[in-house]
Design a protein around this motif. Sequence first.
Motif, PDB file in Angstrom:
ATOM      1  N   LEU A  67       3.445  92.078 123.345  1.00  0.00           N
ATOM      2  CA  LEU A  67       2.838  90.744 123.432  1.00  0.00           C
ATOM      3  C   LEU A  67       2.134  90.514 122.258  1.00  0.00           C
ATOM      4  N   ARG A  68       1.744  91.226 121.542  1.00  0.00           N
ATOM      5  CA  ARG A  68       1.002  91.009 120.287  1.00  0.00           C
ATOM      6  C   ARG A  68       2.118  90.594 119.129  1.00  0.00           C
ATOM      7  N   SER A  69       3.057  91.429 119.162  1.00  0.00           N
ATOM      8  CA  SER A  69       4.364  91.314 118.390  1.00  0.00           C
ATOM      9  C   SER A  69       5.031  89.818 118.384  1.00  0.00           C
ATOM     10  N   SER A  70       5.090  89.482 119.616  1.00  0.00           N
ATOM     11  CA  SER A  70       5.590  88.202 120.097  1.00  0.00           C
ATOM     12  C   SER A  70       4.502  87.217 119.735  1.00  0.00           C
ATOM     13  N   GLY A  71       3.347  87.308 119.408  1.00  0.00           N
ATOM     14  CA  GLY A  71       2.374  86.122 118.836  1.00  0.00           C
ATOM     15  C   GLY A  71       1.652  85.850 119.892  1.00  0.00           C
ATOM     16  N   ASP A  72       1.697  86.668 121.232  1.00  0.00           N
ATOM     17  CA  ASP A  72       0.626  86.225 122.267  1.00  0.00           C
ATOM     18  C   ASP A  72      -0.607  86.553 121.765  1.00  0.00           C
ATOM     19  N   ASP A  73      -1.912  85.618 121.786  1.00  0.00           N
ATOM     20  CA  ASP A  73      -3.040  85.739 121.485  1.00  0.00           C
ATOM     21  C   ASP A  73      -4.155  85.623 122.483  1.00  0.00           C
ATOM     22  N   GLN A 123      -6.232  89.919 117.710  1.00  0.00           N
ATOM     23  CA  GLN A 123      -5.363  91.359 117.509  1.00  0.00           C
ATOM     24  C   GLN A 123      -3.820  90.747 117.256  1.00  0.00           C
ATOM     25  N   VAL A 124      -3.807  89.548 117.588  1.00  0.00           N
ATOM     26  CA  VAL A 124      -2.345  88.990 117.602  1.00  0.00           C
ATOM     27  C   VAL A 124      -1.689  89.364 115.941  1.00  0.00           C
ATOM     28  N   ARG A 125      -0.276  89.736 116.085  1.00  0.00           N
ATOM     29  CA  ARG A 125       0.304  90.180 114.828  1.00  0.00           C
ATOM     30  C   ARG A 125       1.137  88.990 114.194  1.00  0.00           C
ATOM     31  N   LYS A 126       1.288  87.970 115.022  1.00  0.00           N
ATOM     32  CA  LYS A 126       2.225  86.924 114.377  1.00  0.00           C
ATOM     33  C   LYS A 126       1.798  85.491 114.837  1.00  0.00           C
ATOM     34  N   LEU A 127       1.708  84.781 114.022  1.00  0.00           N
ATOM     35  CA  LEU A 127       0.868  83.352 114.435  1.00  0.00           C
ATOM     36  C   LEU A 127       2.080  82.477 113.972  1.00  0.00           C
ATOM     37  N   ASP A 131       8.325  75.809 113.885  1.00  0.00           N
ATOM     38  CA  ASP A 131       9.285  76.877 113.396  1.00  0.00           C
ATOM     39  C   ASP A 131       8.544  77.477 112.085  1.00  0.00           C
ATOM     40  N   LEU A 132       7.376  77.532 111.937  1.00  0.00           N
ATOM     41  CA  LEU A 132       6.530  78.078 111.008  1.00  0.00           C
ATOM     42  C   LEU A 132       5.853  79.401 111.854  1.00  0.00           C
ATOM     43  N   GLU A 133       6.259  80.503 110.973  1.00  0.00           N
ATOM     44  CA  GLU A 133       5.776  81.774 111.617  1.00  0.00           C
ATOM     45  C   GLU A 133       4.895  82.414 110.273  1.00  0.00           C
ATOM     46  N   MET A 134       3.802  83.008 110.695  1.00  0.00           N
ATOM     47  CA  MET A 134       3.262  84.196 109.963  1.00  0.00           C
ATOM     48  C   MET A 134       3.052  85.501 110.467  1.00  0.00           C
ATOM     49  N   LEU A 136       1.537  88.795 110.371  1.00  0.00           N
ATOM     50  CA  LEU A 136       0.429  89.456 109.675  1.00  0.00           C
ATOM     51  C   LEU A 136       0.544  91.070 109.227  1.00  0.00           C
ATOM     52  N   THR A 137       1.741  91.514 109.904  1.00  0.00           N
ATOM     53  CA  THR A 137       1.857  92.988 109.699  1.00  0.00           C
ATOM     54  C   THR A 137       2.978  93.232 108.546  1.00  0.00           C
ATOM     55  N   ASP A 138       4.035  92.358 108.209  1.00  0.00           N
ATOM     56  CA  ASP A 138       4.791  92.288 107.059  1.00  0.00           C
ATOM     57  C   ASP A 138       4.116  91.480 105.849  1.00  0.00           C
ATOM     58  N   LYS A 139       3.009  90.779 106.240  1.00  0.00           N
ATOM     59  CA  LYS A 139       2.453  89.628 105.214  1.00  0.00           C
ATOM     60  C   LYS A 139       3.613  88.785 104.678  1.00  0.00           C
ATOM     61  N   THR A 140       4.218  88.018 105.554  1.00  0.00           N
ATOM     62  CA  THR A 140       5.384  87.352 105.195  1.00  0.00           C
ATOM     63  C   THR A 140       5.063  85.804 106.046  1.00  0.00           C
ATOM     64  N   VAL A 141       5.337  84.906 105.426  1.00  0.00           N
ATOM     65  CA  VAL A 141       5.663  83.478 106.093  1.00  0.00           C
ATOM     66  C   VAL A 141       6.892  82.679 105.995  1.00  0.00           C
ATOM     67  N   THR A 142       7.449  82.331 107.013  1.00  0.00           N
ATOM     68  CA  THR A 142       8.697  81.480 107.222  1.00  0.00           C
ATOM     69  C   THR A 142       8.463  80.590 107.858  1.00  0.00           C
ATOM     70  N   ARG A 143       9.439  79.496 107.319  1.00  0.00           N
ATOM     71  CA  ARG A 143       9.701  78.146 108.189  1.00  0.00           C
ATOM     72  C   ARG A 143      10.954  77.820 108.085  1.00  0.00           C
ATOM     73  N   GLY A 144      11.696  77.854 109.325  1.00  0.00           N
ATOM     74  CA  GLY A 144      12.837  77.451 109.542  1.00  0.00           C
ATOM     75  C   GLY A 144      13.728  78.708 109.170  1.00  0.00           C
ATOM     76  N   GLY A 145      13.401  79.985 109.055  1.00  0.00           N
ATOM     77  CA  GLY A 145      13.893  81.203 108.623  1.00  0.00           C
ATOM     78  C   GLY A 145      13.733  81.322 107.081  1.00  0.00           C
ATOM     79  N   SER A 146      13.350  80.310 106.283  1.00  0.00           N
ATOM     80  CA  SER A 146      12.958  80.491 105.065  1.00  0.00           C
ATOM     81  C   SER A 146      11.688  81.230 104.549  1.00  0.00           C
TER      82      SER A 146
END
Length: 225
Positions: A67-73, A123-127, A131-134, A136-146
Motif C-alpha cells: 500500500l505504501r509503495s503504491s502511494g496510499d497514505d 509513511q507513504v513512499r510515493k506521492l 501524472d506527476l509522481e514523487m 521518496l525511496t528513489d528520490k525521483t520526480v516524474t511527470r508523464g513518465g519524464s
Amino acid sequence: MLNVLLVEDDLDLADTIVEYLEIEGIRCIHGANGMAGLQLAKEGGYQVLLLDINLPRLDGLSLCEQLRSSGDDTPILMLTARDGLDDKLAGFQAGTDDYLVKPFALLELVVRLKALSRRRSGQVRKLSCADLEMNLTDKTVTRGGSIVKLSPTGWRLLEALLRASPEVISRQDLEEAVWNDDIPDSNSLKVHIFNLRKAIDVPFSNPLLQTITGHGFAMREKSSL
C-alpha cells in the motif's frame, strides 16, 4: 461517519471489533485475509486501515508495504501479539503508523482510530497528483513518465504541496516546511514557486500547481477546483 477497514483472519475477534465499532458510530468493513484486504484497501474511502500482522495469503507487513509503495497514505494501525522492539521496528519500516498489542481494550482501539483518522500517514513512499509522481525511496520526480529535475528547495516545496494535495496549504506552512525557522526574505518563496511551476507545469498542457488567492497554494487539477 468514520470508515475503517479491518483485515483480520480471527473471525470471532473481527465480529467483536465490527460490532463494537458500529456501537461507537464507526463503520467497519472486514476482510478475512491479506489479498482480500489489499483489494478492499485499493477501493478506497477509508480513514484508517486496521491490519493484523499474521494474515493468510498476504501478511500484514507485506500488505502495508504494498500500500505504501503504491502511494496510499491512509493511516495504518497494526494489530499484533508481538510486542518486541524488533517486531515494532519491522512494522514501522514497512510503513505502519501505530501498534496495538493483543489483547487490547476496545475503548483504546476507538481512541487510537479517532486519533489516526485526523491525519494522513507520513509513511507513504510515493506521492502523486495526476501524472506527476514523487518517489521518496528513489528520490525521483516524474511527470508523464519524464524525469523532472528539482533543486533541494524545490524538492521540499513539492513534497509539502503533494502531502497536502488536493487541499490548500498556506504560504506560512510552505515556508516552514521548506526552511523551518530560518525563513528568508519575503520574495524567496515566490521565486521558488515560479521555478517549481516552470519545472512541473510549463512543458505540459494541464497545470497542477494552483495559486489560491488569499489562501495559499494547492497541487491539483483545475477540473477539481
